[in-house]
Design an enzyme around this catalytic site. Structure first.
Site, PDB file in Angstrom:
ATOM      1  N   LYS A  27       5.183 -29.643  -6.601  1.00  0.00           N
ATOM      2  CA  LYS A  27       5.759 -30.989  -6.495  1.00  0.00           C
ATOM      3  C   LYS A  27       5.218 -31.900  -7.586  1.00  0.00           C
ATOM      4  O   LYS A  27       5.986 -32.562  -8.293  1.00  0.00           O
ATOM      5  CB  LYS A  27       5.468 -31.562  -5.101  1.00  0.00           C
ATOM      6  CG  LYS A  27       6.197 -32.884  -4.838  1.00  0.00           C
ATOM      7  CD  LYS A  27       5.665 -33.563  -3.578  1.00  0.00           C
ATOM      8  CE  LYS A  27       6.191 -32.961  -2.308  1.00  0.00           C
ATOM      9  NZ  LYS A  27       7.524 -33.469  -1.933  1.00  0.00           N
ATOM     10  N   ARG A  97       1.505 -37.015  -0.009  1.00  0.00           N
ATOM     11  CA  ARG A  97       2.101 -35.711   0.346  1.00  0.00           C
ATOM     12  C   ARG A  97       1.321 -34.569  -0.259  1.00  0.00           C
ATOM     13  O   ARG A  97       0.752 -34.691  -1.337  1.00  0.00           O
ATOM     14  CB  ARG A  97       3.529 -35.604  -0.203  1.00  0.00           C
ATOM     15  CG  ARG A  97       4.498 -36.607   0.321  1.00  0.00           C
ATOM     16  CD  ARG A  97       5.822 -36.399  -0.422  1.00  0.00           C
ATOM     17  NE  ARG A  97       6.590 -37.605  -0.473  1.00  0.00           N
ATOM     18  CZ  ARG A  97       7.669 -37.834   0.267  1.00  0.00           C
ATOM     19  NH1 ARG A  97       8.103 -36.931   1.099  1.00  0.00           N
ATOM     20  NH2 ARG A  97       8.309 -38.977   0.178  1.00  0.00           N
ATOM     21  N   GLY A 106       6.923 -27.360   5.416  1.00  0.00           N
ATOM     22  CA  GLY A 106       6.519 -27.830   6.733  1.00  0.00           C
ATOM     23  C   GLY A 106       5.112 -27.436   7.151  1.00  0.00           C
ATOM     24  O   GLY A 106       4.687 -27.746   8.257  1.00  0.00           O
ATOM     25  N   MET A 108       2.139 -28.200   5.634  1.00  0.00           N
ATOM     26  CA  MET A 108       1.051 -29.148   5.426  1.00  0.00           C
ATOM     27  C   MET A 108       1.532 -30.568   5.666  1.00  0.00           C
ATOM     28  O   MET A 108       2.694 -30.800   5.945  1.00  0.00           O
ATOM     29  CB  MET A 108       0.475 -28.964   4.046  1.00  0.00           C
ATOM     30  CG  MET A 108      -0.369 -27.699   3.988  1.00  0.00           C
ATOM     31  SD  MET A 108      -1.016 -27.407   2.367  1.00  0.00           S
ATOM     32  CE  MET A 108       0.463 -27.258   1.441  1.00  0.00           C
ATOM     33  N   ARG A 353      12.826 -28.561  -7.587  1.00  0.00           N
ATOM     34  CA  ARG A 353      12.184 -27.252  -7.704  1.00  0.00           C
ATOM     35  C   ARG A 353      13.285 -26.211  -7.783  1.00  0.00           C
ATOM     36  O   ARG A 353      14.432 -26.486  -7.421  1.00  0.00           O
ATOM     37  CB  ARG A 353      11.269 -26.980  -6.513  1.00  0.00           C
ATOM     38  CG  ARG A 353      12.014 -27.010  -5.190  1.00  0.00           C
ATOM     39  CD  ARG A 353      11.063 -26.853  -4.026  1.00  0.00           C
ATOM     40  NE  ARG A 353      11.790 -27.028  -2.781  1.00  0.00           N
ATOM     41  CZ  ARG A 353      11.221 -27.288  -1.617  1.00  0.00           C
ATOM     42  NH1 ARG A 353       9.924 -27.434  -1.539  1.00  0.00           N
ATOM     43  NH2 ARG A 353      11.937 -27.424  -0.539  1.00  0.00           N
ATOM     44  N   HIS A 469       8.028   9.566   9.746  1.00  0.00           N
ATOM     45  CA  HIS A 469       9.200  10.435   9.593  1.00  0.00           C
ATOM     46  C   HIS A 469      10.494   9.636   9.736  1.00  0.00           C
ATOM     47  O   HIS A 469      11.392   9.704   8.904  1.00  0.00           O
ATOM     48  CB  HIS A 469       9.131  11.558  10.631  1.00  0.00           C
ATOM     49  CG  HIS A 469      10.304  12.476  10.581  1.00  0.00           C
ATOM     50  ND1 HIS A 469      11.405  12.293  11.371  1.00  0.00           N
ATOM     51  CD2 HIS A 469      10.557  13.544   9.797  1.00  0.00           C
ATOM     52  CE1 HIS A 469      12.288  13.240  11.094  1.00  0.00           C
ATOM     53  NE2 HIS A 469      11.802  14.019  10.139  1.00  0.00           N
ATOM     54  N   GLU A 759      -0.177  15.756  -5.405  1.00  0.00           N
ATOM     55  CA  GLU A 759      -0.295  15.111  -4.101  1.00  0.00           C
ATOM     56  C   GLU A 759      -1.721  15.137  -3.577  1.00  0.00           C
ATOM     57  O   GLU A 759      -1.995  14.621  -2.495  1.00  0.00           O
ATOM     58  CB  GLU A 759       0.584  15.840  -3.072  1.00  0.00           C
ATOM     59  CG  GLU A 759       2.053  15.852  -3.406  1.00  0.00           C
ATOM     60  CD  GLU A 759       2.844  16.622  -2.372  1.00  0.00           C
ATOM     61  OE1 GLU A 759       3.406  15.980  -1.477  1.00  0.00           O
ATOM     62  OE2 GLU A 759       2.893  17.864  -2.464  1.00  0.00           O
ATOM     63  N   SER A 778       5.407  15.744 -10.593  1.00  0.00           N
ATOM     64  CA  SER A 778       6.032  14.655  -9.861  1.00  0.00           C
ATOM     65  C   SER A 778       4.988  14.150  -8.876  1.00  0.00           C
ATOM     66  O   SER A 778       4.486  14.918  -8.053  1.00  0.00           O
ATOM     67  CB  SER A 778       7.279  15.159  -9.127  1.00  0.00           C
ATOM     68  OG  SER A 778       7.806  14.108  -8.352  1.00  0.00           O
ATOM     69  N   ASP A 783       1.663  11.689   0.076  1.00  0.00           N
ATOM     70  CA  ASP A 783       0.505  12.513   0.391  1.00  0.00           C
ATOM     71  C   ASP A 783      -0.700  12.112  -0.448  1.00  0.00           C
ATOM     72  O   ASP A 783      -1.833  12.148   0.038  1.00  0.00           O
ATOM     73  CB  ASP A 783       0.839  13.998   0.174  1.00  0.00           C
ATOM     74  CG  ASP A 783       1.466  14.600   1.419  1.00  0.00           C
ATOM     75  OD1 ASP A 783       0.902  14.404   2.509  1.00  0.00           O
ATOM     76  OD2 ASP A 783       2.521  15.252   1.309  1.00  0.00           O
ATOM     77  N   CYS A 845       7.884  10.596  -6.823  1.00  0.00           N
ATOM     78  CA  CYS A 845       8.908  10.788  -5.796  1.00  0.00           C
ATOM     79  C   CYS A 845       8.434  10.350  -4.411  1.00  0.00           C
ATOM     80  O   CYS A 845       9.135  10.513  -3.430  1.00  0.00           O
ATOM     81  CB  CYS A 845       9.400  12.223  -5.757  1.00  0.00           C
ATOM     82  SG  CYS A 845       8.132  13.397  -5.280  1.00  0.00           S
ATOM     83  N   TYR A 865      10.310   8.934 -15.148  1.00  0.00           N
ATOM     84  CA  TYR A 865      11.301   8.476 -14.173  1.00  0.00           C
ATOM     85  C   TYR A 865      10.651   8.128 -12.847  1.00  0.00           C
ATOM     86  O   TYR A 865       9.518   8.516 -12.572  1.00  0.00           O
ATOM     87  CB  TYR A 865      12.379   9.548 -13.944  1.00  0.00           C
ATOM     88  CG  TYR A 865      11.884  10.790 -13.246  1.00  0.00           C
ATOM     89  CD1 TYR A 865      11.845  10.850 -11.847  1.00  0.00           C
ATOM     90  CD2 TYR A 865      11.444  11.902 -13.968  1.00  0.00           C
ATOM     91  CE1 TYR A 865      11.379  11.980 -11.202  1.00  0.00           C
ATOM     92  CE2 TYR A 865      10.980  13.031 -13.333  1.00  0.00           C
ATOM     93  CZ  TYR A 865      10.940  13.070 -11.942  1.00  0.00           C
ATOM     94  OH  TYR A 865      10.472  14.174 -11.301  1.00  0.00           O
TER      95      TYR A 865
END
Ligand code: PEP
Ligand code: MG
Length: 889
Positions: A27, A97, A106, A108, A353, A469, A759, A778, A783, A845, A865
């Site tokens: 502000k 303020r 809202g 403070m 803002r 899962h 992994e 990958s 894991d 992955c 990737y």
């Protein structure tokens, strides 16, 4: 030199600007900025966030030096307004303020009309020529000050007002006269003295310091702390305090107050959008006491509303305001959210803002602003929060529909769905086949539930976290899912779920919102996604700048199709176990597991081979010309065997095996810690024929597709849970041998790679030598997170919430990569792998492949990737583009 804490604005002065948000809060920085571009801002000053920090460091006290600085700030306001603070004839009134770096709506405190006392109220009455206004302002001030600064119960004040109205036979505040307000002020002051033990402060400077202290104090209020925790806002940022000359929207019919957006924040249309009230103060609009009026004539007419719009009621000021909107948008180069006040025909800007907006609006605004030349395409790409695209890719709940919220769980897979409650997968499948929409409700899901999950419109579980899962599978399928709804108690036997005293039975209608985690009783209307238009345009721009490729985790032709439609450039993880759970072949799978020797296993695998080949053929056809990473079998074998007594009998009949033998074998396969047990490549090491069969199916399918379509897929055969080079060497030999045999049989070869998942911490550490045996890595960060942190991915939800709350982890490490810990292993493995094999292909992955912050990390360490579930592919594309832009900068 002593440190400076007070920064002025207004009246041709701007000590700060929009770049100073950390110091002045949002502000304060924007007030200074608006003042600097000659917009009409009431003069004021900002006490910096650094003072907030110091205030707390010094035991909630202000340093003496601040006194003089604040006095200078007040002098600045006096000089610009020509009024004096505490002056009995024409008093200066100020607002106090809060204003943190980011808005905390809202959370403070605010005090308005400060500077009124028994003497100045008379001055205000005389100067404004409006006695009623003066006394109303005074009572508002006493009420607000007592609440915010003196922390007295505000109920007593409201009650006094209600009684005053009742006694006089009024229903509206507007009916109270000057004399009525004057009487009420006396009553309010009596209340203060009674509750606080001292008279209401009459010294305006005491009032000011009280309010400044209260605003700084509100930074540590409980609700502010909770808000910060939920929104990942650090507690040490602090708030600034803005002290500003009051302007009044409640001085008659040429005065008004309002809030506005420079474009429609919900649809993104280029139209001014907002609300205002004539003869009112700012909080009247927010509090909803009176129904606000439309800003523009067009909006009023569209809504068929009667009360005149601002454009019609105050045409001159409206024209001025519209010019300010344009100036602000051009200056900030973004859609603005504005607060303004009109005092007797004069326009004042109180705040601006960047406006919050829906994903749909964000896309439209970004694309249109780039087309208008206001921002560049690169900027447009950075203007849309990748995660927000989720809102667009799934049906979402109609925000205007009523909802009866039963409970809340984790937002595990986005989208909204309504359906009839069922408690088991078979019923789900049966009812879905009858054309019914169902919601599958389970305490937790297991791979055996896949068919039911597929048949269901949505999935709800009582247990399990974001990588449980249910969550992983649901995201993969694009099914909405709420997981870990801990307050649910489910009795699958009695076909009922309970939350406290409420019950939902099988066949009852339930709605889940996988984006918020809300679970609702009954049906809630939804809206469908739209993928063309602005979405397509922004995606195209994103693809032009990103370096990271984006693949999908997909294991069915349908998932692959969805992924391709969403722009996936290959499959990064095809989990083959889900194919094994298919009802049509589970018996052969079980025969393979139950076999006593290799010959028995091979006989069962013979039956599976054509099925697997058909799976891969279908996937390769959809992904023709693109790389497809197929992971060989990963989960422990016992997952495929029955557990319940009644299931054993069924399986015994199906497999033709004695029930005793079945039970003995199931007992043999039981593991105390299956996640660290006989799974991953350990299966291939002990039963190489399984991997051999899978490899054969892959190569036969690839050649079939190549022969049929002329476009060969590029299989990348992936070995899971490798920890040593020797494991990978052994498995690669199995795969290469199968390839050689198939190529010889078919008289043709195709290109393929053999690589591994990283992994396990050991694999990351020994990546240098593992790269000698594998052609790609990958990173299986689900894991890898589990094994690095020593935290079970299936049990984490019980305590990780507390860990995040206490700041031990900034975010759930299964959702957003623990860059410091797990990330270091990824970086190190990438480096060591590249040292051995400079062109080694590197991807990710785990679930993190669809998380924007984790994608930024992948860009930083130079992976090739990321692979994400199909519905997260667009998110990943945009996040990858943003990461590339950031890396360039
Ligand atoms: C992983 O561990 O990150 C991974 C992708 O494999 P899964 O989730 O199937 O264990
Ligand atoms: Mg894994």
């Amino acid at each position: 030199m002593t440190q400076r804490y007070v920064y002025r604005f207004g009246g041709g002065v701007s000590d700060g600007g929009k770049g100073d948000k950390n110091l002045l809060g949002g502000k304060g920085a924007n007030l200074a900025e608006m003042a600097s571009i000659d917009l009409p801002v009431p003069p004021g000053f900002t006490i910096s966030t650094e003072m907030c920090t110091r205030y707390y460091e010094e035991g909630e006290r202000f340093p003496d030096s601040l006194k003089a600085e604040v006095a200078e700030g007040i002098a600045h306001i006096e000089q610009v307004t020509g009024k004096r603070f505490g002056d009995a004839a024409d008093p200066l009134l100020v607002s106090v303020r809060s204003g943190a770096r980011v808005s905390m709506p809202g959370m403070m405190d605010t005090v308005l009309n400060l500077g009124l006392n028994d003497r100045t109220v008379e001055g205000l009455a005389a100067a404004s020529g409006n006695e009623r206004f003066a006394w109303d302002s005074y009572r508002r001030f006493i009420q607000m000050y007592s609440d915010v600064v003196l922390e007295l119960d505000h109920g007593a004040f409201e009650e006094a007002l209600e009684i005053a109205k009742e006694d006089r036979g009024y229903t509206l505040d507007t009916e109270l006269s000057a004399a009525d307000w004057r009487e009420l002020v006396a009553e309010y002051k009596g209340l203060v003295e009674k509750e606080w033990g001292k008279p209401f402060p009459q010294d305006v400077h005491d009032q000011l310091w009280g309010a400044v202290g209260a605003v700084f104090g509100s930074w540590q209020s409980e609700r502010a702390k909770v808000y910060r925790r939920l929104n990942h806002i650090p507690g040490d940022w602090g708030t600034a305090v803005n002290v500003q000359a009051m302007v009044f929207g409640n001085m008659g019919d040429t005065s008004a107050t309002g809030v506005a957006f420079t474009r429609d924040p919900s649809k993104g249309d280029r139209a001014y959008y907002g609300e205002f009230l004539i003869n009112a103060q700012g909080e009247d609009v927010v509090a909803g006491i009176r129904t606000p009026q439309y800003l523009t004539k067009a909006a009023r007419e569209e809504a068929g509303a009667k009360p005149l719009s601002m454009e019609e009621a105050l045409p001159q000021v409206y024209t001025e305001l519209a010019a300010v909107f344009d100036k602000l948008e051009t200056h900030y180069r973004d859609m603005q959210d504005i607060e303004f006040t009109v005092e007797r025909g004069k326009l004042w800007m109180l705040q601006t803002r960047s406006g919050k907006r829906t994903a749909k609006a964000a896309l439209k605004i970004a694309v249109e602003m780039a087309s208008e030349g206001l921002i560049t395409r690169e900027e447009a790409i950075t203007r849309v929060e990748p995660q927000a695209l989720d809102q667009l890719l799934h049906p979402t709940l109609d925000p205007n529909a009523a909802r009866d919220v039963l409970t809340k769980g984790l937002p595990a897979s986005p989208g909204a769905a309504s359906g009839l409650v069922v408690f088991d997968a078979d019923t789900a499948e049966r009812m879905a086949a009858d054309g019914k929409a169902v919601i599958l409700v389970r305490t937790e899901t297991s791979p055996e539930d896949i068919h039911g999950m597929h048949a269901a419109k949505g999935i709800l579980t009582a247990r399990g976290g974001m990588t449980s899962h249910a969550a992983v599978v649901a995201r993969g399928m694009g099914r909405p899912c709420v997981s870990g709804a801990g307050s649910l108690s489910i009795s699958a036997k009695d076909k009922v779920l309970r939350v406290g005293a409420r019950e939902v039975r099988e066949g009852d209608m339930l709605t889940i919102d996988g984006a918020t985690g809300e679970v609702m009783v009954g049906e809630v209307a939804t809206i469908q996604p739209e993928l063309a238009g602005d979405f397509g345009t922004l995606m195209e721009w994103a693809d032009e700048v990103r370096r990271l490729k984006v693949r999908a985790n997909a294991e069915t032709p349908l998932d692959c199709r969805t992924a391709r439609d969403f722009g996936a450039e290959g499959v990064g993880l095809c989990r083959t176990e889900h194919m094994f759970f298919d009802a049509a072949r589970i018996t052969a799978v079980r025969q393979m597991i139950l076999a006593e020797d290799e010959a028995g296993r091979r006989a069962a695998l013979e039956k599976l081979l054509p099925e697997q080949r058909a799976d891969f053929t279908a996937i390769f056809e959809v992904m023709a010309g693109l790389p497809v990473t197929v992971r060989l079998l990963d989960p422990p074998l016992h997952e495929f065997l029955p557990h319940e007594e009644n299931e054993f009998a069924e399986v015994a009949t199906a497999t033709g095996l004695p029930i005793d033998q079945l039970k003995r074998r199931a007992a043999e396969l039981h593991e105390f810690n299956p996640m660290l047990g006989h799974r991953g490549c350990r299966l291939g090491v002990t039963y190489p024929e399984i991997y051999e069969t899978q490899a054969r199916a892959i190569f036969e399918a690839a050649i079939d597709v190549a022969e049929k379509s002329g476009e060969a897929p590029i299989p990348e055969v992936m070995i899971p849970l490798v920890g040593t080079k020797r494991e990978l060497e052994l498995m690669k030999t199995v795969v290469d041998t199968a390839a050689r045999e198939v190529f010889a049989e078919r008289g043709r070869t195709i290109e393929y790679l053999v690589g591994t998942m990283i992994e396990l911490p050991r694999a990351a550490l020994r990546a240098g030598e593992i790269a000698e045996a594998g052609e790609f890595f990958s990173f299986g960060t689900n894991d890898l997170t589990q094994t690095t942190l020593g935290v079970s991915r299936d049990d984490a939800s019980r305590f990780l919430g507390a860990y995040v709350e206490k700041g031990i982890y900034a975010r759930d490490p299964f959702v957003s990569l623990d860059v410091e810990g797990v990330g270091e292993l990824v970086e190190l493995a990438a480096e060591r792998g590249r040292q051995t094999r400079p062109n080694i292909k590197l991807g990710i992955c785990g679930e993190h492949g669809g998380d924007p912050a984790s994608i930024a990390f992948c860009e930083q360490v130079g992976l090739d990737y990321v692979s994400a579930s199909p519905y997260r592919v667009p998110i990943a594309r945009l996040a990858a583009a943003q990461a590339a832009l950031k890396a360039r900068a």
